[in-house]
Design a protein around this motif. Structure first.
Motif, PDB file in Angstrom:
ATOM      1  N   GLN A  57       0.834  -1.205   0.000  1.00 46.05           N
ATOM      2  CA  GLN A  57       0.000   0.000   0.000  1.00 46.05           C
ATOM      3  C   GLN A  57       0.871   1.258   0.000  1.00 46.05           C
ATOM      4  N   GLU A 119      -4.653 -10.518   4.716  1.00 46.29           N
ATOM      5  CA  GLU A 119      -4.315  -9.280   5.404  1.00 46.29           C
ATOM      6  C   GLU A 119      -3.826  -9.656   6.799  1.00 46.29           C
ATOM      7  N   LEU A 125      -0.078  -2.405   6.336  1.00 43.39           N
ATOM      8  CA  LEU A 125      -1.180  -2.166   5.403  1.00 43.39           C
ATOM      9  C   LEU A 125      -1.070  -3.013   4.140  1.00 43.39           C
TER      10      LEU A 125
END
Length: 221
Positions: A57, A119, A125
């Motif tokens: 990210q 995740e 992130l």
């Protein structure tokens, strides 16, 4: 060693640390009476590929961005299109030594079978995507149209198979002479009989059948 992974034309921003390629086969083992087991060798099956890739990210100095930084949403959308488009694409892995010397690459036409998104708090992130690809080989099918016989109350339908068997020596109306050709060999290849060279020489008004030149157009019928 430096690796770059491409899905279609898009390089993955972070090179996966591991890739598993399973080269499958379709051999079959059978048991023959009084002879025990034998292995029947068949054509190789499709190669299967698995690996995990980090999709960041944030921008990292070691990541690859072909057209500038893109966040994870961009890659997720691209990967999803590969899955739902129902079209094969190229999977390419290039390998170079630390000195920059090219070593070898993997270049396969594949389909995206499955992928999962992880995740993990330890990744911050960033996302980790697990890929499962399978080699794709194109194929074609034959279509035939059945000829309908005419009756008193119907018209004859004159149709033929849309995919007719072809011979190894298809007929040609004309042929452009290539370097090293002879009229005898041309007739043998395209008319099925080399001795027809006299007939073809007469058709093309050649006074000497042995004198033909590259680029010359020869009538075959």
């Amino acid at each position: 060693m430096a690796y770059v992974f491409y899905l279609d034309k898009l390089p993955l921003p972070v090179t996966p640390s591991r890739i598993t390629m399973s080269i499958m086969n379709q051999n079959k083992t059978i048991n023959l009476i009084n002879h025990g087991e034998v292995n029947i060798l068949k054509a190789a099956g499709l190669t299967e590929i698995e690996f995990k890739a980090t999709i960041p990210q944030l921008r990292y100095p070691y990541a690859i961005y072909k057209d500038g930084f893109k966040d994870a949403a961009y890659y997720l959308e691209f990967i999803e299109k590969l899955k739902i488009n129902q079209k094969p694409f190229q999977f390419i892995v290039t390998r170079t030594s630390p000195s920059g010397k090219y070593l070898f690459d993997t270049n396969l036409t594949v389909s995206l079978e499955d992928y999962s998104i992880d995740e993990d708090a330890e990744e911050g992130l960033d996302l980790v995507i697990s890929f499962k690809l399978k080699q794709f080989k194109s194929y074609s099918t034959k279509k035939f149209v059945i000829k309908k016989e005419a009756t008193a109350n119907s018209k004859a339908v004159s149709t033929t198979a849309t995919n007719r068997p072809t011979t190894n020596k298809p007929a040609a109306k004309t042929y452009t002479v290539q370097k090293g050709d002879s009229l005898f060999n041309i007739c043998k290849k395209y008319l099925g009989e080399g001795n027809k060279y006299k007939e073809i020489a007469k058709l093309n008004k050649l006074s000497d059948p042995s004198k033909i030149y590259p680029g010359q157009i020869i009538k075959l019928s």
